[in-house]
Design an enzyme around this catalytic site. Structure first.
Site, PDB file in Angstrom:
ATOM      1  N   SER A 149      19.050  31.339  10.773  1.00  0.00           N
ATOM      2  CA  SER A 149      18.604  31.615  12.138  1.00  0.00           C
ATOM      3  C   SER A 149      18.259  30.359  12.917  1.00  0.00           C
ATOM      4  O   SER A 149      18.105  30.403  14.130  1.00  0.00           O
ATOM      5  CB  SER A 149      17.389  32.554  12.132  1.00  0.00           C
ATOM      6  OG  SER A 149      16.220  31.865  11.757  1.00  0.00           O
ATOM      7  N   LYS A 187      10.372  29.007  12.637  1.00  0.00           N
ATOM      8  CA  LYS A 187      10.862  29.357  13.969  1.00  0.00           C
ATOM      9  C   LYS A 187      10.288  28.388  15.005  1.00  0.00           C
ATOM     10  O   LYS A 187       9.335  27.655  14.752  1.00  0.00           O
ATOM     11  CB  LYS A 187      10.440  30.784  14.354  1.00  0.00           C
ATOM     12  CG  LYS A 187      11.102  31.883  13.552  1.00  0.00           C
ATOM     13  CD  LYS A 187      12.573  32.001  13.859  1.00  0.00           C
ATOM     14  CE  LYS A 187      13.218  33.139  13.081  1.00  0.00           C
ATOM     15  NZ  LYS A 187      13.279  32.836  11.650  1.00  0.00           N
TER      16      LYS A 187
END
Length: 228
Positions: A149, A187
């Site tokens: 991701s 993230k």
């Protein structure tokens, strides 16, 4: 059918892989074929791939695999200039390379760059990290990345990320975030209207929104180690 240059390049790659176990760099290919620029090598590599003689592996440096060889290679006098080692002589006036100090960091397990996985707090291994990557005054640890991701931020599955330990981060920092005290994820953190957004760097993943009290920053990214 292959052109002479395509056959010459294929033979050079084949010989270097037999000799060293790894394909040559584009600079070495350019020098061996006496081309003026690497763009010509790019075209030859693409042509060989389209014809099924080689395969390029994504997200890896020098990742060329020979799939097949022509039934008869051209032995008409081409002798690639095999360069010993991976580097040519340094340019005049270059600053000598000096050994850098390294620090052993604990690898605390795997961190998800994708759907969050269970937080891991046990030391799984150790990794040597250049001291200049760490700075001074803060504790650091390392994590192995699991997932894709964050690939558009240059972070691939299997990379080792170096984390500066701390519970604060600036808007836009890439952080290790502990979600609801159960799941850890890597993230980009952004604060939006009293909420915390954990953003992926891959359009296949959605941004996840949490209340401020649901997310704890465990550290921020300061470096990355990749093995090819």
């Amino acid at each position: 059918m292959l052109t002479r240059k395509q056959r010459d390049l294929l033979e050079f790659i084949h010989k270097r892989m037999q000799k060293d176990g790894v394909p040559p760099s584009f600079d070495e290919m350019k020098e061996a074929l006496d081309l003026r620029s690497k763009s010509g090598i790019h075209r030859l590599i693409t042509a060989l791939e389209e014809r099924g003689f080689i395969r390029r592996l994504a997200h890896r440096a020098r990742a060329i695999e020979i799939v097949k060889m022509p039934d008869a290679m051209n032995n008409g006098g081409f002798k690639p200039r095999v360069i010993e080692g991976d580097r040519s002589d340094p340019p005049a006036g270059a600053i000598p390379v000096q050994a850098a100090a390294a620090t052993e960091l604990p690898v605390m397990g795997k961190i998800a760059a994708g759907v969050p996985i269970e937080a891991i707090s046990q030391v799984a291994a150790h990794v040597s990290v250049p001291q200049q990557m760490l700075g001074t005054g803060r504790s650091h640890y390392a994590l192995e990345v699991k997932g894709d991701s964050m690939i558009d931020a240059g972070i691939n599955d299997g990379d080792i990320v170096v984390i500066e330990e701390g519970d604060t981060a600036d808007n836009g920092d890439i952080v290790v975030a502990l979600v609801e005290d159960q799941e850890a994820t890597l993230k980009r953190l952004r604060r939006k209207s009293g909420m915390i957004a954990l953003e992926a760097a891959n359009p296949a993943y959605e941004t996840r929104m949490f209340r401020d009290d649901q997310v704890k920053v465990q550290g921020k990214l300061v470096g990355l180690i990749r093995t090819y």
